[in-house]
Design a protein around this motif. Structure first.
Motif, PDB file in Angstrom:
ATOM      1  N   ALA A  37       0.791  -1.233   0.000  1.00 56.74           N
ATOM      2  CA  ALA A  37       0.000   0.000   0.000  1.00 56.74           C
ATOM      3  C   ALA A  37       0.826   1.288   0.000  1.00 56.74           C
ATOM      4  CB  ALA A  37      -0.985  -0.009   1.171  1.00 56.74           C
ATOM      5  N   PRO A  38       1.849   1.434   0.842  1.00 59.03           N
ATOM      6  CA  PRO A  38       2.587   2.701   0.851  1.00 59.03           C
ATOM      7  C   PRO A  38       3.332   3.001  -0.451  1.00 59.03           C
ATOM      8  CG  PRO A  38       3.075   1.399   2.822  1.00 59.03           C
ATOM      9  CD  PRO A  38       2.311   0.520   1.889  1.00 59.03           C
ATOM     10  N   TYR A  39       3.477   2.002  -1.312  1.00 58.66           N
ATOM     11  CA  TYR A  39       4.297   2.151  -2.517  1.00 58.66           C
ATOM     12  C   TYR A  39       3.481   2.126  -3.810  1.00 58.66           C
ATOM     13  CZ  TYR A  39       7.350   0.824   1.238  1.00 58.66           C
ATOM     14  OH  TYR A  39       7.969   0.773   2.462  1.00 58.66           O
ATOM     15  N   LEU A  40       2.162   1.999  -3.694  1.00 56.13           N
ATOM     16  CA  LEU A  40       1.332   1.857  -4.890  1.00 56.13           C
ATOM     17  C   LEU A  40       1.444   3.042  -5.836  1.00 56.13           C
ATOM     18  CD1 LEU A  40      -1.939   0.143  -3.633  1.00 56.13           C
ATOM     19  CD2 LEU A  40      -0.227  -0.784  -5.203  1.00 56.13           C
ATOM     20  N   ASP A  41       1.335   4.260  -5.319  1.00 57.24           N
ATOM     21  CA  ASP A  41       1.391   5.436  -6.201  1.00 57.24           C
ATOM     22  C   ASP A  41       2.715   5.498  -6.947  1.00 57.24           C
ATOM     23  OD1 ASP A  41      -1.164   6.192  -5.469  1.00 57.24           O
ATOM     24  OD2 ASP A  41      -0.489   7.699  -4.016  1.00 57.24           O
ATOM     25  N   ASP A  42       3.826   5.305  -6.234  1.00 56.17           N
ATOM     26  CA  ASP A  42       5.141   5.328  -6.891  1.00 56.17           C
ATOM     27  C   ASP A  42       5.289   4.182  -7.876  1.00 56.17           C
ATOM     28  OD1 ASP A  42       5.892   7.602  -5.503  1.00 56.17           O
ATOM     29  OD2 ASP A  42       6.964   6.478  -3.948  1.00 56.17           O
ATOM     30  N   ALA A  91      14.416  -1.549 -10.311  1.00 59.83           N
ATOM     31  CA  ALA A  91      14.098  -0.137 -10.095  1.00 59.83           C
ATOM     32  C   ALA A  91      12.662   0.089  -9.651  1.00 59.83           C
ATOM     33  CB  ALA A  91      14.390   0.656 -11.378  1.00 59.83           C
ATOM     34  N   ASP A  92      11.844  -0.944  -9.666  1.00 55.86           N
ATOM     35  CA  ASP A  92      10.464  -0.802  -9.205  1.00 55.86           C
ATOM     36  C   ASP A  92      10.479  -0.357  -7.739  1.00 55.86           C
ATOM     37  OD1 ASP A  92       7.934  -1.759  -7.820  1.00 55.86           O
ATOM     38  OD2 ASP A  92       7.430  -2.147  -9.920  1.00 55.86           O
ATOM     39  N   PRO A  93       9.702   0.667  -7.386  1.00 51.34           N
ATOM     40  CA  PRO A  93       9.705   1.164  -6.011  1.00 51.34           C
ATOM     41  C   PRO A  93       9.396   0.095  -4.948  1.00 51.34           C
ATOM     42  CG  PRO A  93       8.620   2.725  -7.433  1.00 51.34           C
ATOM     43  CD  PRO A  93       8.876   1.499  -8.264  1.00 51.34           C
ATOM     44  N   MET A  94       8.597  -0.892  -5.292  1.00 52.20           N
ATOM     45  CA  MET A  94       8.280  -1.945  -4.320  1.00 52.20           C
ATOM     46  C   MET A  94       9.484  -2.855  -4.070  1.00 52.20           C
ATOM     47  SD  MET A  94       4.429  -2.962  -5.363  1.00 52.20           S
ATOM     48  CE  MET A  94       3.102  -1.766  -5.257  1.00 52.20           C
ATOM     49  N   VAL A  95      10.292  -3.057  -5.098  1.00 53.29           N
ATOM     50  CA  VAL A  95      11.522  -3.844  -4.938  1.00 53.29           C
ATOM     51  C   VAL A  95      12.537  -3.031  -4.149  1.00 53.29           C
ATOM     52  CG1 VAL A  95      13.458  -4.912  -6.167  1.00 53.29           C
ATOM     53  CG2 VAL A  95      11.121  -5.192  -7.029  1.00 53.29           C
ATOM     54  N   ARG A  96      12.695  -1.765  -4.506  1.00 53.51           N
ATOM     55  CA  ARG A  96      13.648  -0.908  -3.792  1.00 53.51           C
ATOM     56  C   ARG A  96      13.302  -0.807  -2.312  1.00 53.51           C
ATOM     57  NH1 ARG A  96      12.664   3.300  -7.580  1.00 53.51           N
ATOM     58  NH2 ARG A  96      12.390   4.629  -5.778  1.00 53.51           N
ATOM     59  N   ALA A  97      11.998  -0.857  -1.992  1.00 49.83           N
ATOM     60  CA  ALA A  97      11.567  -0.779  -0.596  1.00 49.83           C
ATOM     61  C   ALA A  97      11.706  -2.117   0.126  1.00 49.83           C
ATOM     62  CB  ALA A  97      10.112  -0.310  -0.533  1.00 49.83           C
ATOM     63  N   GLY A  98      11.984  -3.176  -0.630  1.00 51.78           N
ATOM     64  CA  GLY A  98      12.181  -4.487  -0.014  1.00 51.78           C
ATOM     65  C   GLY A  98      10.908  -5.277   0.271  1.00 51.78           C
ATOM     66  N   VAL A  99       9.764  -4.843  -0.274  1.00 51.14           N
ATOM     67  CA  VAL A  99       8.521  -5.571  -0.012  1.00 51.14           C
ATOM     68  C   VAL A  99       8.196  -6.609  -1.082  1.00 51.14           C
ATOM     69  CG1 VAL A  99       7.513  -3.743   1.403  1.00 51.14           C
ATOM     70  CG2 VAL A  99       7.064  -3.791  -1.062  1.00 51.14           C
TER      71      VAL A  99
END
Length: 132
Positions: A37-42, A91-99
């Motif tokens: 959820a916190p990364y959906l927009d990015d 480079a996907d924001p969800m991968v970068r965030a580790g989720v």
């Protein structure tokens, strides 16, 4: 399979087919879907960026047979090689965030079809394909 008889047989059988190469990015299921959820927009901005750069052929969520979302997805992308495809996936924001994690495979499109209908008068369009 390299150099085997079956590989040569497949090469002969597919030599006149389309042979369009893509890369499949399989994004894994997170520990809990709410972790995304916190990364959906990015994430969606990133996907749109890939589309605008003509790197994205298709992307979407993978659902269970019952239609439930578990947080997995599949991207079909254009990239020069495996390393470039992995850079795009990483480079996907969800991968970068580790989720989420990912795996990358090469995919060759040889057969299939879809249809696009464009109405000039109102600039509407429809796509006929899966589920049609």
């Amino acid at each position: 399979m390299s150099g085997s008889g079956i590989e040569k047989q497949i090469a002969r059988a597919t030599s006149s087919l389309l042979g369009l190469r893509f890369w499949l990015i399989h994004y894994s299921e997170p520990s809990h879907i709410d972790a995304l959820a916190p990364y959906l927009d990015d994430h969606f901005r990133y996907v749109k960026e890939l589309e605008n750069k003509d790197l994205l052929f298709a992307a979407g969520a993978i659902r269970t047979p019952e239609g439930e979302l578990k947080g997995r997805s599949l991207f079909v992308i254009r990239a020069e090689d495996h390393a470039a495809a992995e850079r795009i996936a990483a480079a996907d924001p969800m991968v970068r965030a580790g989720v989420r994690s990912f795996s990358v495979e090469q995919w060759t499109v040889n057969m299939g079809s879809f249809e696009i209908r464009l109405a000039y008068s109102d600039q509407s369009f429809s796509v006929k394909g899966a589920g049609a």
